[in-house]
Structures are given as C-alpha cells and as structure tokens.
Design a protein around this motif. Sequence first.
Motif, PDB file in Angstrom:
ATOM      1  N   LYS A   1       0.810  -1.224   0.000  1.00 31.57           N
ATOM      2  CA  LYS A   1       0.000   0.000   0.000  1.00 31.57           C
ATOM      3  C   LYS A   1       0.847   1.281   0.000  1.00 31.57           C
ATOM      4  CE  LYS A   1      -0.661   0.225   4.964  1.00 31.57           C
ATOM      5  NZ  LYS A   1      -1.544   0.099   6.087  1.00 31.57           N
ATOM      6  N   SER A   2       2.114   1.151   0.407  1.00 31.34           N
ATOM      7  CA  SER A   2       2.941   2.374   0.464  1.00 31.34           C
ATOM      8  C   SER A   2       3.733   2.612  -0.827  1.00 31.34           C
ATOM      9  CB  SER A   2       3.916   2.270   1.637  1.00 31.34           C
ATOM     10  OG  SER A   2       4.830   1.220   1.390  1.00 31.34           O
ATOM     11  N   TRP A   3       3.517   1.754  -1.830  1.00 30.67           N
ATOM     12  CA  TRP A   3       4.347   1.842  -3.047  1.00 30.67           C
ATOM     13  C   TRP A   3       3.841   2.941  -3.983  1.00 30.67           C
ATOM     14  CZ3 TRP A   3       4.450  -1.849  -7.813  1.00 30.67           C
ATOM     15  CH2 TRP A   3       5.629  -1.648  -8.534  1.00 30.67           C
ATOM     16  N   LYS A   4       4.696   3.912  -4.233  1.00 25.90           N
ATOM     17  CA  LYS A   4       4.350   4.976  -5.189  1.00 25.90           C
ATOM     18  C   LYS A   4       5.503   5.098  -6.186  1.00 25.90           C
ATOM     19  CE  LYS A   4       1.802   7.714  -1.771  1.00 25.90           C
ATOM     20  NZ  LYS A   4       2.407   7.268  -0.496  1.00 25.90           N
ATOM     21  N   PRO A   5       5.541   4.192  -7.181  1.00 28.02           N
ATOM     22  CA  PRO A   5       6.709   4.207  -8.083  1.00 28.02           C
ATOM     23  C   PRO A   5       6.780   5.483  -8.928  1.00 28.02           C
ATOM     24  CG  PRO A   5       5.010   2.703  -8.906  1.00 28.02           C
ATOM     25  CD  PRO A   5       4.549   3.170  -7.559  1.00 28.02           C
ATOM     26  N   VAL A   6       7.993   5.949  -9.116  1.00 30.74           N
ATOM     27  CA  VAL A   6       8.226   7.073 -10.033  1.00 30.74           C
ATOM     28  C   VAL A   6       8.271   6.496 -11.446  1.00 30.74           C
ATOM     29  CG1 VAL A   6       9.957   8.783 -10.761  1.00 30.74           C
ATOM     30  CG2 VAL A   6       9.531   8.391  -8.317  1.00 30.74           C
ATOM     31  N   HIS A   7       7.602   7.137 -12.378  1.00 30.57           N
ATOM     32  CA  HIS A   7       7.630   6.691 -13.773  1.00 30.57           C
ATOM     33  C   HIS A   7       8.946   7.157 -14.414  1.00 30.57           C
ATOM     34  CE1 HIS A   7       5.775   7.161 -18.072  1.00 30.57           C
ATOM     35  NE2 HIS A   7       6.557   6.112 -17.984  1.00 30.57           N
ATOM     36  N   VAL A   8       9.796   6.193 -14.748  1.00 33.18           N
ATOM     37  CA  VAL A   8      11.064   6.538 -15.406  1.00 33.18           C
ATOM     38  C   VAL A   8      10.857   6.423 -16.913  1.00 33.18           C
ATOM     39  CG1 VAL A   8      13.508   5.972 -15.671  1.00 33.18           C
ATOM     40  CG2 VAL A   8      12.396   5.659 -13.471  1.00 33.18           C
ATOM     41  N   VAL A   9      11.200   7.470 -17.626  1.00 31.40           N
ATOM     42  CA  VAL A   9      10.933   7.513 -19.056  1.00 31.40           C
ATOM     43  C   VAL A   9      12.198   7.294 -19.871  1.00 31.40           C
ATOM     44  CG1 VAL A   9      10.079   9.007 -20.917  1.00 31.40           C
ATOM     45  CG2 VAL A   9       8.974   9.041 -18.683  1.00 31.40           C
ATOM     46  N   SER A  10      13.279   7.907 -19.452  1.00 32.13           N
ATOM     47  CA  SER A  10      14.538   7.776 -20.196  1.00 32.13           C
ATOM     48  C   SER A  10      15.682   8.081 -19.242  1.00 32.13           C
ATOM     49  CB  SER A  10      14.562   8.751 -21.376  1.00 32.13           C
ATOM     50  OG  SER A  10      14.476  10.072 -20.882  1.00 32.13           O
ATOM     51  N   ALA A  11      16.894   7.851 -19.712  1.00 27.77           N
ATOM     52  CA  ALA A  11      18.048   8.086 -18.846  1.00 27.77           C
ATOM     53  C   ALA A  11      19.269   8.329 -19.716  1.00 27.77           C
ATOM     54  CB  ALA A  11      18.283   6.869 -17.949  1.00 27.77           C
ATOM     55  N   ASP A  12      20.161   9.158 -19.219  1.00 34.63           N
ATOM     56  CA  ASP A  12      21.390   9.442 -19.958  1.00 34.63           C
ATOM     57  C   ASP A  12      22.483   9.863 -18.975  1.00 34.63           C
ATOM     58  OD1 ASP A  12      22.667   9.683 -22.578  1.00 34.63           O
ATOM     59  OD2 ASP A  12      22.858  11.790 -22.046  1.00 34.63           O
ATOM     60  N   GLY A  13      23.676   9.294 -19.129  1.00 35.25           N
ATOM     61  CA  GLY A  13      24.780   9.663 -18.234  1.00 35.25           C
ATOM     62  C   GLY A  13      24.415   9.354 -16.788  1.00 35.25           C
ATOM     63  N   CYS A  14      24.502  10.350 -15.921  1.00 36.44           N
ATOM     64  CA  CYS A  14      24.193  10.139 -14.495  1.00 36.44           C
ATOM     65  C   CYS A  14      22.771  10.574 -14.148  1.00 36.44           C
ATOM     66  CB  CYS A  14      25.191  10.915 -13.635  1.00 36.44           C
ATOM     67  SG  CYS A  14      26.844  10.233 -13.740  1.00 36.44           S
ATOM     68  N   TYR A  15      21.953  10.818 -15.150  1.00 36.47           N
ATOM     69  CA  TYR A  15      20.594  11.324 -14.894  1.00 36.47           C
ATOM     70  C   TYR A  15      19.531  10.405 -15.475  1.00 36.47           C
ATOM     71  CZ  TYR A  15      22.634  15.742 -13.375  1.00 36.47           C
ATOM     72  OH  TYR A  15      23.337  16.689 -12.679  1.00 36.47           O
ATOM     73  N   PHE A  16      18.369  10.358 -14.828  1.00 34.39           N
ATOM     74  CA  PHE A  16      17.196   9.773 -15.461  1.00 34.39           C
ATOM     75  C   PHE A  16      16.065  10.791 -15.422  1.00 34.39           C
ATOM     76  CE2 PHE A  16      14.735   8.536 -11.645  1.00 34.39           C
ATOM     77  CZ  PHE A  16      15.722   8.441 -10.664  1.00 34.39           C
ATOM     78  N   THR A  17      15.099  10.587 -16.323  1.00 36.18           N
ATOM     79  CA  THR A  17      14.027  11.566 -16.484  1.00 36.18           C
ATOM     80  C   THR A  17      12.702  10.920 -16.114  1.00 36.18           C
ATOM     81  OG1 THR A  17      15.279  12.557 -18.275  1.00 36.18           O
ATOM     82  CG2 THR A  17      12.955  13.164 -18.153  1.00 36.18           C
ATOM     83  N   ASP A  18      11.915  11.617 -15.304  1.00 33.85           N
ATOM     84  CA  ASP A  18      10.634  11.033 -14.896  1.00 33.85           C
ATOM     85  C   ASP A  18       9.503  11.469 -15.834  1.00 33.85           C
ATOM     86  OD1 ASP A  18       9.757  13.550 -14.155  1.00 33.85           O
ATOM     87  OD2 ASP A  18       9.807  13.169 -11.992  1.00 33.85           O
TER      88      ASP A  18
ATOM     89  N   ALA B   1       7.172  13.462 -15.560  1.00 32.95           N
ATOM     90  CA  ALA B   1       6.848  14.892 -15.614  1.00 32.95           C
ATOM     91  C   ALA B   1       7.958  15.676 -16.310  1.00 32.95           C
ATOM     92  CB  ALA B   1       6.634  15.418 -14.196  1.00 32.95           C
ATOM     93  N   GLY B   2       8.955  14.938 -16.831  1.00 32.08           N
ATOM     94  CA  GLY B   2      10.045  15.606 -17.557  1.00 32.08           C
ATOM     95  C   GLY B   2      11.149  16.117 -16.634  1.00 32.08           C
ATOM     96  N   ARG B   3      11.093  15.718 -15.342  1.00 27.77           N
ATOM     97  CA  ARG B   3      12.128  16.166 -14.401  1.00 27.77           C
ATOM     98  C   ARG B   3      13.381  15.318 -14.537  1.00 27.77           C
ATOM     99  NH1 ARG B   3      11.908  17.091  -8.625  1.00 27.77           N
ATOM    100  NH2 ARG B   3      11.670  14.839  -8.562  1.00 27.77           N
ATOM    101  N   SER B   4      14.513  15.952 -14.494  1.00 30.31           N
ATOM    102  CA  SER B   4      15.772  15.234 -14.588  1.00 30.31           C
ATOM    103  C   SER B   4      16.290  14.978 -13.167  1.00 30.31           C
ATOM    104  CB  SER B   4      16.722  16.138 -15.374  1.00 30.31           C
ATOM    105  OG  SER B   4      17.885  15.466 -15.645  1.00 30.31           O
ATOM    106  N   LEU B   5      16.616  13.719 -12.857  1.00 27.84           N
ATOM    107  CA  LEU B   5      17.047  13.360 -11.491  1.00 27.84           C
ATOM    108  C   LEU B   5      18.456  12.787 -11.519  1.00 27.84           C
ATOM    109  CD1 LEU B   5      13.606  11.819 -10.817  1.00 27.84           C
ATOM    110  CD2 LEU B   5      14.579  13.593  -9.345  1.00 27.84           C
ATOM    111  N   LEU B   6      19.300  13.295 -10.655  1.00 29.04           N
ATOM    112  CA  LEU B   6      20.685  12.814 -10.573  1.00 29.04           C
ATOM    113  C   LEU B   6      20.673  11.452  -9.864  1.00 29.04           C
ATOM    114  CD1 LEU B   6      23.733  13.211 -10.856  1.00 29.04           C
ATOM    115  CD2 LEU B   6      23.681  14.654  -8.809  1.00 29.04           C
ATOM    116  N   ASP B   7      21.182  10.438 -10.557  1.00 26.48           N
ATOM    117  CA  ASP B   7      21.075   9.052 -10.085  1.00 26.48           C
ATOM    118  C   ASP B   7      22.277   8.718  -9.211  1.00 26.48           C
ATOM    119  OD1 ASP B   7      20.450   6.438  -9.758  1.00 26.48           O
ATOM    120  OD2 ASP B   7      20.521   5.906 -11.885  1.00 26.48           O
ATOM    121  N   PHE B   8      22.221   9.113  -7.942  1.00 25.85           N
ATOM    122  CA  PHE B   8      23.433   9.029  -7.126  1.00 25.85           C
ATOM    123  C   PHE B   8      23.638   7.672  -6.452  1.00 25.85           C
ATOM    124  CE2 PHE B   8      26.823  10.827  -4.452  1.00 25.85           C
ATOM    125  CZ  PHE B   8      27.491  11.511  -5.443  1.00 25.85           C
ATOM    126  N   SER B   9      22.777   6.705  -6.762  1.00 27.72           N
ATOM    127  CA  SER B   9      23.062   5.329  -6.342  1.00 27.72           C
ATOM    128  C   SER B   9      23.083   4.398  -7.558  1.00 27.72           C
ATOM    129  CB  SER B   9      22.042   4.848  -5.308  1.00 27.72           C
ATOM    130  OG  SER B   9      22.133   5.640  -4.136  1.00 27.72           O
TER     131      SER B   9
END
Length: 451
Positions: free
Chosen positions: A24-41, A43-51
């Motif tokens: 019930k606590s699962w709220k997955p982020v929709h990952v659309v694409s990724a490049d280098g050290c970033y992935f994009t959700d 909503a078009g937000r770019s997230l630094l993939d630090f793990s």
Amino acid sequence: MALTSEEVVALTRKHNYGTWRKQKSWKPVHVVSADGCYFTDGAGRSLLDFSAQLMCVNLGHNNPAVIQTIQDQAATLPYAAPSYATTARAELSRLLLDVLPAGLTKFFFTTSGTEANEAAFKIARMYTGKTKIIARYRSYHGSTNSSIAATGDPRRWPMEPAGKGQGVVFGPEVNCYKCPIRHTYPGCGIACADYLEHMIRNESDVAAVLVEPVVGTNGVLLPPPEYFPKLRRICDENGVLLIADEVMSGWGRTGRWFALDHWGVTPDILTTAKGITSAYVPLGLCATTGKIADFFEEHFFAHGHTYEAHPMTLAPAIATIHEMQRLNLVARSEEIGAYLGEKLFSLRAKHPSIGDVRGLGLFWAVELVKDQHTKEPFNTWQEKLDGKPLVVDQIAAKMMASGVSVQAWMSHFVLAPPLIVSRAEIDIAVAALDEALVLADVLLENAVPVS
Ligand SMILES: Cc1ncc(COP(=O)(O)O)c(C=O)c1O
C-alpha cells in the motif's frame, strides 16, 4: 494511444508487486529515459542518479557502445542453448581472465546475482561433499531460496523458518564502527575472523564461508587490511571454501576491478552480477578456480538453466568491460571517489546526526544515529518491515524533491553513483544531502543547531 504518466503508475501499482515492502505504500516514479548520471521522470524532471539505480549502472545510462552491441547480438544470434559454444561466450570468458582475481578460470553464467549465489552454494556442496555455509549477519545475498537463507539482514525474517533453504549458520560481520562482539580495532586482533574459525571447528560439515568483501546494502562495511588474508588462511587450514559475493562490490565500484583485489586475496568462488553489464541486461556470473573445475571433469555438474550463457546477456558484458577499460573507470572510481569521501567527511563534521562515514572508491555509506555515543540508529529493522516511515526515507524524499536520487536503508544511505560521475555532480548530490540532513539533526536530543 500512449499512456499518460498517471496511467503508467496506476497500472503498475495495480498489477505488479513492489519489492521488499507492504504494497500500500508503493508509489513508483515513472522513469521515461536516462542518460549519463541522470534519469528523467514522467513529468520531464531530470534526477541525478546518485546510487546508480541499485548500485549497478556503473557505466552510466545510455552508453552507445553497449547499446550497439545489444543490437548487433540480437541481429546475429539472439539465443543458443547452453550446451552450444558461442563467440560471445568464448570472447567474454577470455576477457574475464584479464579482470577477475587471478586463479578464477571457469565460469557459469546466470541471469541474476541471486542465481549466481545459488550456483556457488551447489558447487561448493558438490565439491566439498559438505553442507553448511557460514554467512554473516549484516549481509544480503539475494532473494531465492538458498540466497535468502544465507542473507543475514531482516529481509530473511518473513521466510523464517519454513520458507527458506536449510544449512546456513551466521557469524559476526566485520564492522569496526559498531563491532557486533564489542571489540576495538586494532587491539581486537581481528577477533571476528577468529570467531568464524571457532564456528567452523565446532559446527562440522562446513562447506564454505560466504562474504561480501565490502558489505553493500547493509552499510558499506569495510574490513581492516588483515581481515581477508586471515580469513583466507582460516579457510585453507580448515578445508573450507571462501565464497566472495561481489555482486555489488565488483566492477570498479571500490576503485579496483573487484573489492578483494584491495587485499590480494583470491576466493575459491566469486559471484557477481549488476555492473558486469552495467545492468543493461540481466547477467550474473559464478567463477571458480581451476581446482574446482578439475573436480567436475570426473563428477556430474548438477546445475543449469535454459538462459545460462544467453548470448544477449554475454555480448553486452564484453562491451561493458571494453568501455570500462577505454574510459579507465576503475582508476577513476578510486580518484574521484576520494573527492566524494572528502566531501562526506566534511558533512560529518557539520551534522550531529551523522554517526559514521565510510567507503572505498565510489562506494560510500553515511550512517545516521540518534546519539553519537550509543550509536543507536533512528529506526529499527522491525520498523522497516512494518512499513513505518523511516527518517532516512524522509531525507531521501527531500533529496528527490531537490532532484537527487539516493538509496536509503534502515539508518544509512548508500552513495554509489555511476563511475563516470563528475565532480560537479558530486557537489550537487552532497549539497542536497547537506540540506536534507537538517531533518535528522533536529530529531536529536540536545541537538546542536546546524548553520
Ligand atoms: C551483495 C549482493 N548479493 C546478491 C544480490 C542479489 O542480486 P540480484 O538482485 O541480481 O539477484 C545483491 C543485490 O543487491 C547484492 O547486493
């Protein structure tokens, strides 16, 4: 018509299991694409993939050479049964000899880390004719029957006792920050290794000792330099195999190809996965010495999978190794990892909620405590299993809101970005952690205000 991001998340939530959680606590982020050290959700937000997702996308996202190899292999030979020889299999095997600890010369390929460990346990048991595996409490070795049985951390608890394989006994981990047997390095003389010897001698029927050379999810626990040479000697003197689970610690993560290279120790069996293909395709490896291989010349090798040595998994591993060599990523991990370490140590000086910072290469943990003296964590394992909101999860959520993704676990973070990470990206991630840690600092009794 293309699904909206909300529909993707809703369908995923409804029809799929979220791993290691109450659903019930699962709220997955929709990952659309990724490049280098970033992935994009979505909503078009770019997230630094630090793990690096799950400490596995070591090359970074969207590496063209690996992607091209996947396409080429699909066009040439997408599948062959494991009984056949393929070019990808031969080429990868030859290349593995260059990067694995010397002496590991015979390979069984799987499609995950847990299956690599299942193979290791069966091989160790067939080879020694003995049954027991000694593992350590602060460890994770995978989710399938035997691997979860050999996992010390509480992901094993829901399977106790009926749902897991038998034959594993647990010994103390090496943890110089919070020693499970209350010793202090170096005066201890590595008593945690001595205790493993005591276990071997008193258990009888021990086939192998299983270790993560640098413990991963459970907090990047580093052994002192004497630990592995000593454990190697203990195993040899007692006729027990040493299995190194380098699923997370391998492939340059610690600033060497494999973590055991730091201490010049070769295990009898090494298992790995994740970074072997930078996680672009699912591949695991169980590597053994020639001595073990010789045994099976005259003994039945009772193991196999339809997807063993699947060409689509092997070809990208060849490209991954070549890319790591071309970009000199193992040395880079050591060099730029030292920079990350310095930045994290300066956070420790500033935040009273940080109990410990430790790491090697681009593999770091920041451990939070309620109290510097007792080293008590903010949350308990039971709270994690019960799905209670954890302090580290709140901090990770705040970091995510400021554009940085990190893995949080019980009362620590595992910081393990792609090995191509830049200093500027490290600065961004550490600044986000710095800001979010205020959430923990204010929870401390007698909190020291943070500027
Ligand atoms: C040290 C270690 N061993 C084994 C595994 C299991 O690997 P997989 O998830 O590919 O089955 C993991 C996964 O995180 C791991 O970190």
